[in-house]
Design a protein around this motif. Structure first.
Motif, mmCIF file in Angstrom:
data_model
loop_
_atom_site.group_PDB
_atom_site.id
_atom_site.type_symbol
_atom_site.label_atom_id
_atom_site.label_comp_id
_atom_site.label_asym_id
_atom_site.label_seq_id
_atom_site.Cartn_x
_atom_site.Cartn_y
_atom_site.Cartn_z
ATOM 1 N N TYR A 32 0.737 -1.080 -0.085
ATOM 2 C CA TYR A 32 0.028 0.086 0.080
ATOM 3 C C TYR A 32 0.799 1.275 0.204
ATOM 4 O O TYR A 32 0.477 2.305 -0.592
ATOM 5 N N GLU A 33 1.816 1.077 0.763
ATOM 6 C CA GLU A 33 2.982 2.255 0.917
ATOM 7 C C GLU A 33 3.792 2.628 -0.433
ATOM 8 O O GLU A 33 4.608 3.483 -0.614
ATOM 9 N N THR A 34 3.706 1.589 -1.458
ATOM 10 C CA THR A 34 4.414 1.807 -2.592
ATOM 11 C C THR A 34 4.387 2.898 -3.313
ATOM 12 O O THR A 34 3.140 3.462 -3.605
ATOM 13 N N THR A 35 5.301 3.903 -3.853
ATOM 14 C CA THR A 35 5.011 4.926 -4.443
ATOM 15 C C THR A 35 4.286 5.004 -5.777
ATOM 16 O O THR A 35 4.353 3.695 -6.503
ATOM 17 N N LEU A 36 3.767 6.006 -6.186
ATOM 18 C CA LEU A 36 3.267 5.817 -7.710
ATOM 19 C C LEU A 36 4.388 5.496 -8.651
ATOM 20 O O LEU A 36 4.316 4.647 -9.624
ATOM 21 N N GLY A 37 5.396 6.087 -8.677
ATOM 22 C CA GLY A 37 6.568 5.904 -9.475
ATOM 23 C C GLY A 37 6.809 4.237 -9.557
ATOM 24 O O GLY A 37 7.051 3.760 -10.590
ATOM 25 N N ASP A 38 6.947 3.975 -8.247
ATOM 26 C CA ASP A 38 7.398 2.520 -8.140
ATOM 27 C C ASP A 38 6.436 1.616 -8.602
ATOM 28 O O ASP A 38 6.548 0.419 -9.063
ATOM 29 N N GLY A 39 4.986 1.960 -8.353
ATOM 30 C CA GLY A 39 3.780 1.325 -8.961
ATOM 31 C C GLY A 39 3.843 1.170 -10.283
ATOM 32 O O GLY A 39 3.328 -0.096 -11.049
ATOM 33 N N VAL A 40 4.154 2.206 -11.166
ATOM 34 C CA VAL A 40 4.372 1.913 -12.412
ATOM 35 C C VAL A 40 5.379 0.999 -12.984
ATOM 36 O O VAL A 40 5.050 0.171 -13.847
ATOM 37 N N LYS A 41 6.360 0.850 -12.211
ATOM 38 C CA LYS A 41 7.392 -0.094 -12.651
ATOM 39 C C LYS A 41 7.040 -1.493 -12.343
ATOM 40 O O LYS A 41 7.202 -2.391 -13.153
ATOM 41 N N LEU A 42 6.271 -1.651 -11.163
ATOM 42 C CA LEU A 42 5.826 -2.762 -10.757
ATOM 43 C C LEU A 42 4.974 -3.299 -11.716
ATOM 44 O O LEU A 42 4.645 -4.480 -12.208
ATOM 45 N N ALA A 43 3.785 -2.443 -12.346
ATOM 46 C CA ALA A 43 2.954 -2.970 -13.132
ATOM 47 C C ALA A 43 3.555 -3.231 -14.472
ATOM 48 O O ALA A 43 3.025 -4.100 -15.265
ATOM 49 N N LEU A 44 4.525 -2.484 -14.988
ATOM 50 C CA LEU A 44 5.146 -2.890 -16.320
ATOM 51 C C LEU A 44 5.960 -4.023 -16.183
ATOM 52 O O LEU A 44 5.857 -4.836 -17.248
ATOM 53 N N ILE A 45 6.436 -4.428 -15.292
ATOM 54 C CA ILE A 45 7.316 -5.523 -14.818
ATOM 55 C C ILE A 45 6.407 -6.805 -15.135
ATOM 56 O O ILE A 45 6.480 -7.953 -15.611
ATOM 57 N N SER A 46 5.118 -6.501 -14.414
ATOM 58 C CA SER A 46 4.059 -7.602 -14.456
ATOM 59 C C SER A 46 3.593 -7.915 -15.629
ATOM 60 O O SER A 46 3.317 -8.946 -16.035
ATOM 61 N N MET A 47 3.380 -6.762 -16.346
ATOM 62 C CA MET A 47 2.601 -6.985 -17.765
ATOM 63 C C MET A 47 4.018 -7.585 -18.672
ATOM 64 O O MET A 47 3.334 -8.610 -19.475
ATOM 65 N N ASP A 48 5.086 -7.362 -18.466
ATOM 66 C CA ASP A 48 5.977 -7.977 -19.216
ATOM 67 C C ASP A 48 6.309 -9.380 -19.048
ATOM 68 O O ASP A 48 6.493 -10.244 -19.758
ATOM 69 N N SER A 49 6.036 -9.903 -17.782
ATOM 70 C CA SER A 49 6.196 -11.308 -17.632
ATOM 71 C C SER A 49 4.949 -12.037 -18.121
ATOM 72 O O SER A 49 5.206 -13.190 -18.835
ATOM 73 N N THR A 50 3.910 -11.229 -18.273
ATOM 74 C CA THR A 50 2.478 -11.847 -18.899
ATOM 75 C C THR A 50 2.923 -11.968 -20.384
ATOM 76 O O THR A 50 2.590 -12.850 -20.914
ATOM 77 N N LEU A 51 3.260 -10.866 -20.892
ATOM 78 C CA LEU A 51 3.506 -10.820 -22.529
ATOM 79 C C LEU A 51 4.580 -11.803 -22.960
ATOM 80 O O LEU A 51 4.533 -12.355 -24.079
#
Length: 246
Positions: free
Chosen positions: A163-182
């Protein structure tokens, strides 16, 4: 197929969706699954869809326009909880109209919607609405939701999203999660749509379509792959006797 991610964080939310639709190996196209309902300064509601494209488009049309001029829509609903109820009601309405016809053709009624947003003088909330019209909400303990082909991108979120993850780090996590799926599922594909919202601002902070030529996303893909290789190489070898003989 589809993969969509919503991160509900202390600073705001990050939402990311792929755009691939697949009706067979020779019928692949690009359709946005991220829908924005915004009256700047009064509300921002974002919906991402997965499942049958015809069903999800019918549901989104009802949510945007209603059937009659006096119908409540996502532009007029008074709270995010009522917005989630409205999405559920729209899904059930489309099922009542089309469910039997789809069943007769052997087509499942399949739709799920990830809904996040904030309305003036109300708190920011995020929900996952299922094909039965019922829904769940994020919590501080579980600050993310996924729809579609989620299994490949879930491990990184389970380990790192807080929950405390920053928005900037959240963007990176979302992109890494998407890349793993791609990398693991060909039914999920670029381009991908990213939206970032900062809590209490009632306007979009960042909206971007990321395609094959996006240098930052290419960099993330390469750096994450290299980081994983370095991580497992750095782990000490087992101390088992039979392992030493390998």
């Amino acid at each position: 197929m589809t993969y969509c991610i919503g991160l509900d964080l202390a600073e705001g939310f990050v939402m990311l969706a792929d755009t691939r639709t697949n009706a067979g190996v020779d019928n692949v196209s690009t359709v946005s699954k991220l829908h924005v309902f915004e009256n700047e300064g009064e509300r921002l509601i974002v919906a991402m869809t997965a499942g049958n494209l015809a069903v999800s488009q019918s549901v989104m049309s009802l949510l945007a326009e209603g059937e009659d001029p006096d119908d409540v829509t996502l532009y007029t609903v008074p709270s995010m909880f009522k917005a989630a109820e409205l999405v559920g009601a729209a899904i059930r309405k489309v099922f009542k109209r089309d469910g039997e016809a789809l069943k007769a053709q052997g087509v499942p009624f399949d739709v799920s919607i990830l809904l996040g947003g904030q309305i003036a003088d109300r708190r920011m909330r995020m929900f996952l609405v299922y094909s039965a019209g019922n829904f769940i909400e994020t919590t501080e303990d579980t600050p993310f939701l996924q729809i579609g082909e989620h299994k490949y991108g879930k491990p990184i979120l389970d380990r790192a999203a807080k929950y405390e993850t920053t928005l900037g780090d959240g963007v990176k996590l979302a992109l890494i999660s998407m890349d793993s799926t791609l990398r693991s599922n060909m039914t999920v594909g670029l381009p991908i749509d990213l939206l970032v919202y900062r809590r209490d601002t009632l306007r979009v902070a960042l909206r971007r379509r990321i395609d094959f030529d996006d240098l930052y996303f290419q960099n993330i893909r390469e750096l994450w792959s290299e980081a994983l290789r370095n991580a497992y190489r750095s782990i000490p070898d087992p101390t088992w006797e039979d392992y030493r003989a390998l």
